[in-house]
Design a protein around this motif. Structure first.
Motif, short mmCIF file in Angstrom:
data_model
loop_
_atom_site.label_atom_id
_atom_site.label_comp_id
_atom_site.label_asym_id
_atom_site.label_seq_id
_atom_site.Cartn_x
_atom_site.Cartn_y
_atom_site.Cartn_z
N ASP A 165 -33.51 58.23 97.39
CA ASP A 165 -33.43 57.84 96.11
C ASP A 165 -32.28 56.94 95.92
OD1 ASP A 165 -31.05 59.21 96.85
OD2 ASP A 165 -31.07 60.57 95.02
N PHE A 166 -32.47 56.13 94.85
CA PHE A 166 -31.49 54.92 94.67
C PHE A 166 -30.08 55.09 95.14
CE2 PHE A 166 -29.01 51.87 92.14
CZ PHE A 166 -29.42 50.83 92.77
N ARG A 167 -29.41 56.18 94.60
CA ARG A 167 -27.98 56.60 94.81
C ARG A 167 -27.73 56.67 96.32
NH1 ARG A 167 -25.69 60.96 90.60
NH2 ARG A 167 -23.82 60.06 91.22
N SER A 168 -28.37 57.33 97.02
CA SER A 168 -28.30 57.60 98.33
C SER A 168 -28.55 56.07 99.21
CB SER A 168 -29.35 58.43 98.77
OG SER A 168 -29.21 59.91 98.56
N SER A 169 -29.51 55.33 98.64
CA SER A 169 -29.62 54.08 99.42
C SER A 169 -28.32 53.22 99.18
CB SER A 169 -30.91 53.42 98.66
OG SER A 169 -31.99 53.99 98.87
N LEU A 170 -27.82 53.19 97.77
CA LEU A 170 -26.61 52.53 97.45
C LEU A 170 -25.50 53.00 98.04
CD1 LEU A 170 -25.87 50.18 95.67
CD2 LEU A 170 -25.29 51.75 93.85
N ARG A 171 -25.26 54.17 98.52
CA ARG A 171 -24.33 54.71 99.21
C ARG A 171 -24.32 54.02 100.70
NH1 ARG A 171 -25.36 60.32 97.39
NH2 ARG A 171 -24.73 60.20 95.21
N LEU B 262 -25.58 40.87 104.53
CA LEU B 262 -27.17 41.15 105.16
C LEU B 262 -27.33 42.52 105.47
CD1 LEU B 262 -27.37 37.69 107.03
CD2 LEU B 262 -28.21 38.32 104.87
N GLY B 263 -26.47 43.25 106.11
CA GLY B 263 -27.02 44.46 106.45
C GLY B 263 -26.94 45.41 105.50
N ALA B 264 -26.26 45.48 104.52
CA ALA B 264 -26.33 46.23 103.30
C ALA B 264 -27.57 46.14 102.53
CB ALA B 264 -25.05 45.88 102.32
N ILE B 265 -27.98 44.72 102.17
CA ILE B 265 -29.20 44.37 101.63
C ILE B 265 -30.42 45.14 102.48
CG2 ILE B 265 -30.74 42.31 101.12
CD1 ILE B 265 -28.16 40.96 100.53
N TRP B 266 -30.29 44.96 103.61
CA TRP B 266 -31.38 45.45 104.39
C TRP B 266 -31.42 46.89 104.51
CZ3 TRP B 266 -32.40 48.61 108.65
CH2 TRP B 266 -33.48 48.62 108.92
N ILE B 267 -30.42 47.63 104.49
CA ILE B 267 -30.34 48.94 104.62
C ILE B 267 -30.92 49.55 103.33
CG2 ILE B 267 -28.76 51.06 104.38
CD1 ILE B 267 -28.79 50.08 107.27
N LEU B 268 -30.35 48.81 101.97
CA LEU B 268 -30.71 49.01 100.52
C LEU B 268 -32.25 49.35 100.69
CD1 LEU B 268 -29.92 49.89 97.70
CD2 LEU B 268 -29.96 47.55 97.51
N TRP B 269 -32.90 47.93 101.24
CA TRP B 269 -34.22 47.95 101.16
C TRP B 269 -35.22 48.99 101.93
CZ3 TRP B 269 -37.45 46.37 105.35
CH2 TRP B 269 -38.68 46.46 105.14
N HIS B 270 -34.58 49.01 103.09
CA HIS B 270 -35.15 49.93 104.00
C HIS B 270 -35.14 51.51 103.67
CE1 HIS B 270 -35.91 51.98 108.17
NE2 HIS B 270 -36.58 51.35 108.35
N SER B 271 -33.95 51.92 103.25
CA SER B 271 -33.84 53.33 102.89
C SER B 271 -34.61 53.56 101.36
CB SER B 271 -32.29 53.60 102.54
OG SER B 271 -31.80 52.92 101.45
N GLN B 272 -35.25 52.62 100.69
CA GLN B 272 -35.70 52.83 99.50
C GLN B 272 -37.23 52.94 99.77
OE1 GLN B 272 -35.18 52.11 95.93
NE2 GLN B 272 -33.75 53.41 96.58
N LYS B 273 -37.60 52.15 101.17
CA LYS B 273 -38.82 52.21 101.55
C LYS B 273 -39.15 53.62 102.13
CE LYS B 273 -40.12 50.34 105.38
NZ LYS B 273 -40.59 49.37 106.56
N ASN B 274 -38.33 53.94 102.76
CA ASN B 274 -38.18 55.55 103.61
C ASN B 274 -37.95 56.48 102.57
OD1 ASN B 274 -39.04 54.31 106.08
ND2 ASN B 274 -36.95 54.12 106.58
N GLY B 275 -38.22 56.26 101.22
CA GLY B 275 -38.07 57.48 100.26
C GLY B 275 -36.76 57.92 99.98
#
Length: 102
Positions: free
Chosen positions: A26-32, A11-24
């Motif tokens: 890029d997808f690779r950084s969000s995935l990391r 759940l934390g990973a899903i939320w961090i992926l969403w939140h980091s994408q929302k804050n600008g």
């Protein structure tokens, strides 16, 4: 307990992926960030929040990268020759046409 840790990480990973994408991010950084959160949530989540607060604090200085705004355009001054008021910073008085730069 391991199931709870797995669910917390997922759940934390899903939320961090969403939140980091929302804050600008890029997808690779969000995935990391999401992968780090899934495997080490106790380390990655506090680190992510700490970095977000640091970045948010630096966003206030982002205005310094923008074009400087002419603050004299909002000021009203009086002409030293005719005494009438004008706005901005013109080279000549808009009323009496005298030079204001000397």
């Amino acid at each position: 307990m391991p199931l709870l840790w797995f669910a917390f990480g997922l759940l934390g990973a899903i939320w961090i992926l969403w939140h980091s994408q929302k804050n600008g991010y890029d997808f690779r950084s969000s995935l990391r960030w999401a992968m780090g959160t899934f495997f080490m949530p106790a380390i990655a989540i506090p680190l992510y929040f700490w970095l977000q607060s640091t970045v948010a604090g630096n966003r206030g200085s982002k205005n310094s990268r923008q074009e400087p705004r002419d603050i004299t355009s909002d000021m009203v001054q009086s002409c030293r020759h005719c005494g009438k008021y004008y706005g901005g910073s013109p080279a000549r008085c808009p009323h009496c046409k005298e030079n204001l730069l000397d």
